[in-house]
Design an enzyme around this catalytic site. Sequence first.
Site, short mmCIF file in Angstrom:
data_model
loop_
_atom_site.label_atom_id
_atom_site.label_comp_id
_atom_site.label_asym_id
_atom_site.label_seq_id
_atom_site.Cartn_x
_atom_site.Cartn_y
_atom_site.Cartn_z
N ARG A 36 0.85 -1.19 0.00
CA ARG A 36 0.00 0.00 0.00
C ARG A 36 0.89 1.24 0.00
NH1 ARG A 36 -1.80 -2.74 4.33
NH2 ARG A 36 -1.15 -1.02 5.70
N GLY A 120 -5.79 -14.99 13.37
CA GLY A 120 -5.04 -16.09 13.97
C GLY A 120 -3.60 -16.06 13.51
N HIS A 121 -2.75 -16.75 14.26
CA HIS A 121 -1.33 -16.85 13.93
C HIS A 121 -0.86 -18.29 14.11
CE1 HIS A 121 -0.49 -12.65 13.11
NE2 HIS A 121 -1.14 -12.31 14.21
N ASP A 122 0.41 -18.49 13.83
CA ASP A 122 1.01 -19.83 13.82
C ASP A 122 0.58 -20.67 15.01
OD1 ASP A 122 3.72 -21.56 12.96
OD2 ASP A 122 3.41 -21.46 15.12
N ASN A 124 -1.96 -20.55 16.98
CA ASN A 124 -3.37 -20.94 16.93
C ASN A 124 -3.59 -22.11 15.97
OD1 ASN A 124 -3.73 -17.46 16.82
ND2 ASN A 124 -4.18 -18.64 18.65
N ASP A 151 3.34 -21.48 10.20
CA ASP A 151 3.63 -20.36 9.30
C ASP A 151 4.49 -20.78 8.12
OD1 ASP A 151 2.17 -18.32 10.39
OD2 ASP A 151 3.83 -17.34 11.40
#
Length: 367
Positions: A36, A120-122, A124, A151
């Site tokens: 962005r 969520g992340h790794d 989780n 991940d």
Amino acid sequence: MALKGKKVIEFAGLAPAPFAGLVLSDNGASVIRVNRPSASTLDVLCRGKRSIAINSKIPSGRELLKRLVASSDVLIDPFRPGVMERLGLGPDVFLGDSGINRRLVYARIVGTGPYKDMAGHDLNYLALSGVLSMLPGSVDKPSFPLNLLADFAGGGMYLATKILLALLERNQSNQGQVVDVDMVTGTRYVSTSPLIHRLNPSTGRFAAERGANLLDGGAPFYDIYLCRDGGLMTLACIEPHFFKIFIEKFLEALPEHFVLSEEWREFSAVVARADRKSWPKLKQFLMSGFSLRTRNDWADIFFATDACCVPVLTPEEAAQKSTSSSREAGSCLLNPGQHTKEVLTAELGLTENEYEDLLDEGVISQC
């Protein structure tokens, strides 16, 4: 290189998506990261990539992105389900009956099932995979291996593999496809062997509680040991013949007063190895023995043998020995918009006036 000539558009995201892009870049693909305008990033997974900054919320920005993707081989979507569709950049735009790039491999990485729309992340996803519950740790809870499993292994590397397979299939069909990867399924896939053992207790490999199995710290001959100087040695002599080599070298290196002490003079490590009930005693013997020498002493003793016993290196030490250490050296940060002009003018064919107009309108930015 294997992917030379392949063009990848990677929308900026977190760990798994940029890692998949990194794998493709390292193998010759031209990877263009879409940031962005005015974005900042600390993502270090940018080796070999280029960055353009385009505002996808502006209609002219979306049209610019469509033009880029229309001439690309792969798109990597790191967002939650529906984000790209709301931007007018979903798979149907490119792969539908009237799609503008029907050879495109449209790769997406998400959570899983009822959790797919949740943040969520790794950790989780590792928890939801069932694998976390099997990992070594304390009696009360397991430990987790940084964010490597969900991940990077079950996420980014699995996604890169699926992209490569889709490119191979395209050679036969001349058609692109949507590649959906969720990190829970990916984590379970890379953990296929321990999961099969756990779900089939008759194999005996993962039938016991955490910390009591062959590969989770339960076996004294598959563990990590503290040395006199605080360094660590790994021991992984699962096979009896490798354990025999290890224990012979180990006993030779121990002082006589230790080996002949009242506690250990009647102890047979070879016999104890074959008897699970004796494993706690064997572990105590190994812990006591390793504590008598430094890590480097033990590393020298076992070097060039089949004892399956090597030191735990720091990242700095490992880099000195690694043939791929140059990949990790130096900064891999990529400034958002660093290559906007190069990509849009030299490759997409915008005129200087068109480029300047887009800059003035805030559609694009450059650093």
